[in-house]
Design an enzyme around this catalytic site. Structure first.
Site, PDB file in Angstrom:
ATOM      1  N   LYS A 154       0.863  -1.180   0.000  1.00 53.43           N
ATOM      2  CA  LYS A 154       0.000   0.000   0.000  1.00 53.43           C
ATOM      3  C   LYS A 154       0.900   1.231   0.000  1.00 53.43           C
ATOM      4  O   LYS A 154       1.672   1.439   0.937  1.00 53.43           O
ATOM      5  CB  LYS A 154      -0.913  -0.001   1.227  1.00 53.43           C
TER       6      LYS A 154
ATOM      7  N   GLU B 291       3.498   2.042   4.235  1.00 54.72           N
ATOM      8  CA  GLU B 291       2.178   2.343   4.787  1.00 54.72           C
ATOM      9  C   GLU B 291       1.387   1.112   5.182  1.00 54.72           C
ATOM     10  O   GLU B 291       0.581   1.145   6.110  1.00 54.72           O
ATOM     11  CB  GLU B 291       1.367   3.168   3.793  1.00 54.72           C
TER      12      GLU B 291
END
Length: 312
Positions: free
Chosen positions: A20, A161
């Site tokens: 991500k 992330e």
């Protein structure tokens, strides 16, 4: 197509997992050799990223889904990327492209040579995307992984992330949030909507931003999440106040009365501006704990914001 937040990483052959990225989601449309970039709000941001123009030379017609990031030490920096969101002048964009070049992370293929691929399962779209071999100096097709738990641990260690898990049989649903895509972030960063702001309580300058009042969209208004003051010093606060000034409203957009200590001196705004806030999750009263402002999300609309704060 948007991912749904989850606290459980799915396992099994029905799922695949990707990194991500902390960046700006874009659709990349190449038609007749001309490239256009569109944000989640359907804003044309092509001029802001001239270093991606070379992608138009790869294939004459295709539509891609991806994330634009600016890397710092191999890790995406949303702050560095945010400097480029508002750029509309080609000369300024070219200068920033040299100083802070962007990288486009590609993860889905929606059209190729005029053929709509959105109804096909993810595994077919992905196989076709990989055959295109879109890996250049400023764009790449990052790998996917079978072991989501291992990827989740690795991304945490590397300061990334989080991960996104996708069902391999899922079609692409434009504009829809789906449980066929699940996001598992590490950092407690949420996108929230600004409903008001307060001037600084010290000093002699009354039009200097001191804090913003934020919430999550609910039927009839915003659910109040608290006051965010950290991270608004200097130019960050000045830029945000410029964005908020034309949004003035006479009444509060929040569903319930904002506590007196938060509402004191508040200027209400129409709830259309989305920002990212980092926090320690929610308190027992449903307020963000130690929140800090990160930046405006020009690529998101209020109806794109899901209830990410829950369970943090």
């Amino acid at each position: 197509m948007l991912a749904t937040s989850t606290s459980t990483i799915p396992v099994g052959d029905a799922w695949v997992h990707e990194v991500k990225w902390d960046g700006m989601r874009v659709l990349v449309d190449v038609a007749e050799g001309v490239l256009r970039l569109y944000s989640r709000t359907e804003r044309d941001v092509t001029v802001a990223f001239p270093e991606l123009q070379g992608l138009a030379d790869e294939y004459p017609d295709l539509l891609l889904d991806g994330e634009i990031v600016v890397l710092r030490g191999g890790v995406p920096s949303f702050g560095a990327l945010a400097e480029r969101f508002h750029v509309t002048q080609a000369r300024r964009a070219a200068h920033l492209a040299e100083q802070s070049p962007a990288t486009l992370m590609l993860f889905d293929l929606l059209r190729l040579y005029g053929v709509d691929l959105t109804g096909r399962p993810w595994r077919e779209r992905r196989a076709t995307l990989e055959r295109l071999d879109l890996n250049g100096a400023r764009w790449q097709t990052p790998p996917t992984y079978a072991d989501g738990e291992a990827l989740h641990a690795a991304t945490k260690e590397q300061g990334l992330e989080g991960i996104v898990s996708k069902r391999v049989d899922s079609p692409y649903l434009p504009g829809q949030r789906s449980t066929a895509w699940l996001k598992s972030p590490h950092r407690r960063t949420v996108s929230v909507v600004v409903g008001g702001w307060r001037p600084e309580s010290t000093g002699t300058v009354r039009n200097r931003l001191g804090a913003v009042l934020v919430g999550l969209p609910s039927p009839g208004g915003l659910r109040f999440l608290g006051r965010v003051g950290s991270g608004l010093a200097g130019k960050a606060g000045q830029r945000l106040l410029e964005d908020l000034a034309p949004l003035h409203a006479d009444t509060s957009p929040f569903l319930t009365d904002v506590p007196r200590e938060d509402a004191l001196g508040a200027q209400w705004v129409h709830p259309v501006l989305v920002v990212d806030v980092e926090s320690l999750g929610l308190s027992s009263q449903g307020r963000l704990r130690q929140p800090a402002y990160k930046g405006v999300r020009d690529d998101l609309r209020p109806d794109d914001v899901d209830d990410q704060a829950e369970g943090e």
